[in-house]
Motif scaffolding. Structure first.
Motif, PDB file in Angstrom:
ATOM      1  N   GLU A  83       0.906  -0.996   0.134  1.00  0.00           N
ATOM      2  CA  GLU A  83       0.098   0.034   0.024  1.00  0.00           C
ATOM      3  C   GLU A  83       0.901   1.238  -0.035  1.00  0.00           C
ATOM      4  OE1 GLU A  83      -3.541   2.378   0.033  1.00  0.00           O
ATOM      5  OE2 GLU A  83      -3.038   0.479  -0.417  1.00  0.00           O
ATOM      6  N   ALA A  84       1.917   1.101   0.742  1.00  0.00           N
ATOM      7  CA  ALA A  84       2.912   2.226   0.668  1.00  0.00           C
ATOM      8  C   ALA A  84       3.717   2.491  -0.645  1.00  0.00           C
ATOM      9  CB  ALA A  84       3.925   2.241   1.725  1.00  0.00           C
ATOM     10  N   ALA A  85       3.891   1.336  -1.240  1.00  0.00           N
ATOM     11  CA  ALA A  85       4.406   1.656  -2.748  1.00  0.00           C
ATOM     12  C   ALA A  85       3.259   2.129  -3.556  1.00  0.00           C
ATOM     13  CB  ALA A  85       5.015   0.257  -3.149  1.00  0.00           C
ATOM     14  N   ARG A  86       2.039   1.751  -3.459  1.00  0.00           N
ATOM     15  CA  ARG A  86       1.048   2.211  -4.331  1.00  0.00           C
ATOM     16  C   ARG A  86       0.915   3.813  -4.281  1.00  0.00           C
ATOM     17  NH1 ARG A  86      -3.960   3.584  -4.621  1.00  0.00           N
ATOM     18  NH2 ARG A  86      -4.341   3.336  -2.289  1.00  0.00           N
ATOM     19  N   VAL A  87       0.798   4.257  -2.879  1.00  0.00           N
ATOM     20  CA  VAL A  87       0.612   5.713  -2.398  1.00  0.00           C
ATOM     21  C   VAL A  87       1.587   6.562  -3.029  1.00  0.00           C
ATOM     22  CG1 VAL A  87       0.424   7.047  -0.614  1.00  0.00           C
ATOM     23  CG2 VAL A  87      -1.077   5.150  -0.552  1.00  0.00           C
ATOM     24  N   ALA A  88       2.858   5.902  -3.139  1.00  0.00           N
ATOM     25  CA  ALA A  88       3.784   6.730  -3.390  1.00  0.00           C
ATOM     26  C   ALA A  88       3.994   6.871  -4.946  1.00  0.00           C
ATOM     27  CB  ALA A  88       5.372   6.030  -3.137  1.00  0.00           C
ATOM     28  N   VAL A  90       1.104   7.047  -6.866  1.00  0.00           N
ATOM     29  CA  VAL A  90      -0.014   7.951  -7.131  1.00  0.00           C
ATOM     30  C   VAL A  90       0.481   9.377  -6.729  1.00  0.00           C
ATOM     31  CG1 VAL A  90      -2.279   8.465  -6.000  1.00  0.00           C
ATOM     32  CG2 VAL A  90      -1.923   6.294  -6.679  1.00  0.00           C
ATOM     33  N   GLN A  91       1.336   9.324  -5.669  1.00  0.00           N
ATOM     34  CA  GLN A  91       1.779  10.742  -5.388  1.00  0.00           C
ATOM     35  C   GLN A  91       2.758  11.359  -6.491  1.00  0.00           C
ATOM     36  OE1 GLN A  91       3.187  10.507  -1.405  1.00  0.00           O
ATOM     37  NE2 GLN A  91       1.066  10.770  -0.394  1.00  0.00           N
ATOM     38  N   ALA A  92       3.427  10.402  -7.048  1.00  0.00           N
ATOM     39  CA  ALA A  92       4.460  10.928  -8.038  1.00  0.00           C
ATOM     40  C   ALA A  92       3.714  11.242  -9.468  1.00  0.00           C
ATOM     41  CB  ALA A  92       5.476   9.644  -8.181  1.00  0.00           C
ATOM     42  N   ARG A  93       2.619  10.592  -9.523  1.00  0.00           N
ATOM     43  CA  ARG A  93       1.683  10.947 -10.616  1.00  0.00           C
ATOM     44  C   ARG A  93       0.977  12.059 -10.591  1.00  0.00           C
ATOM     45  NH1 ARG A  93       2.010   9.711 -16.000  1.00  0.00           N
ATOM     46  NH2 ARG A  93      -0.062   9.568 -16.774  1.00  0.00           N
ATOM     47  N   GLN A  94       0.377  12.290  -9.352  1.00  0.00           N
ATOM     48  CA  GLN A  94      -0.025  13.505  -9.231  1.00  0.00           C
ATOM     49  C   GLN A  94       1.022  14.505  -9.235  1.00  0.00           C
ATOM     50  OE1 GLN A  94      -1.837  13.196  -5.190  1.00  0.00           O
ATOM     51  NE2 GLN A  94      -3.700  12.324  -6.151  1.00  0.00           N
ATOM     52  N   GLN A  95       2.207  14.685  -8.760  1.00  0.00           N
ATOM     53  CA  GLN A  95       3.292  15.781  -9.006  1.00  0.00           C
ATOM     54  C   GLN A  95       3.466  15.908 -10.230  1.00  0.00           C
ATOM     55  OE1 GLN A  95       6.290  14.491  -6.433  1.00  0.00           O
ATOM     56  NE2 GLN A  95       5.583  14.954  -4.567  1.00  0.00           N
ATOM     57  N   GLN A  96       3.430  14.807 -11.208  1.00  0.00           N
ATOM     58  CA  GLN A  96       3.740  14.899 -12.683  1.00  0.00           C
ATOM     59  C   GLN A  96       2.720  15.954 -13.300  1.00  0.00           C
ATOM     60  OE1 GLN A  96       4.141  11.153 -14.292  1.00  0.00           O
ATOM     61  NE2 GLN A  96       6.025  10.743 -13.531  1.00  0.00           N
TER      62      GLN A  96
END
Length: 106
Positions: A83-88, A90-96
């Motif tokens: 779950e932590a890897a998935r959240v990371a 998603v956050q990276a994609r949001q930052q893009q």
């Protein structure tokens, strides 16, 4: 009144071809007949050549196997890591997307 003639039988076509070959004055007819036969053959050969496709190699997907004697605590710990890897991700994609948004002035 029929616009198109009835289809010829194969016997008539062969008889017509024999009559054409037997005719003596074919100085200009023979090259035209060869070209008339060669053009459709080349077109069909081109389509057959273009339609060839190589089959892709089968793709292998490896699925991790887990030991059957895992405890519930190990399962929960692995789910937290996943779950932590998935959240990371998603956050990276949001930052893009936010970077693109700032560049476009939205």
């Amino acid at each position: 009144m029929a616009v198109f003639p009835r289809p010829s039988s194969p016997r008539r076509v062969i008889a017509d071809l024999k009559a054409f070959i037997a005719t003596g004055d074919r100085d200009h007819r023979t090259p035209i007949a060869v070209i008339s036969i060669l053009m459709p053959v080349l077109i069909v050969a081109g389509f057959l050549h273009d339609s060839y496709m190589e089959r892709p190699e089968p793709e292998m997907t490896f699925i991790p196997s887990w030991p059957a004697d895992r405890s519930d605590a190990e399962i929960i710990a692995q789910q937290k890591v996943d779950e932590a890897a998935r959240v990371a991700r998603v956050q990276a994609r949001q930052q893009q997307f936010q970077k693109v948004e700032r560049q476009l002035g939205m």
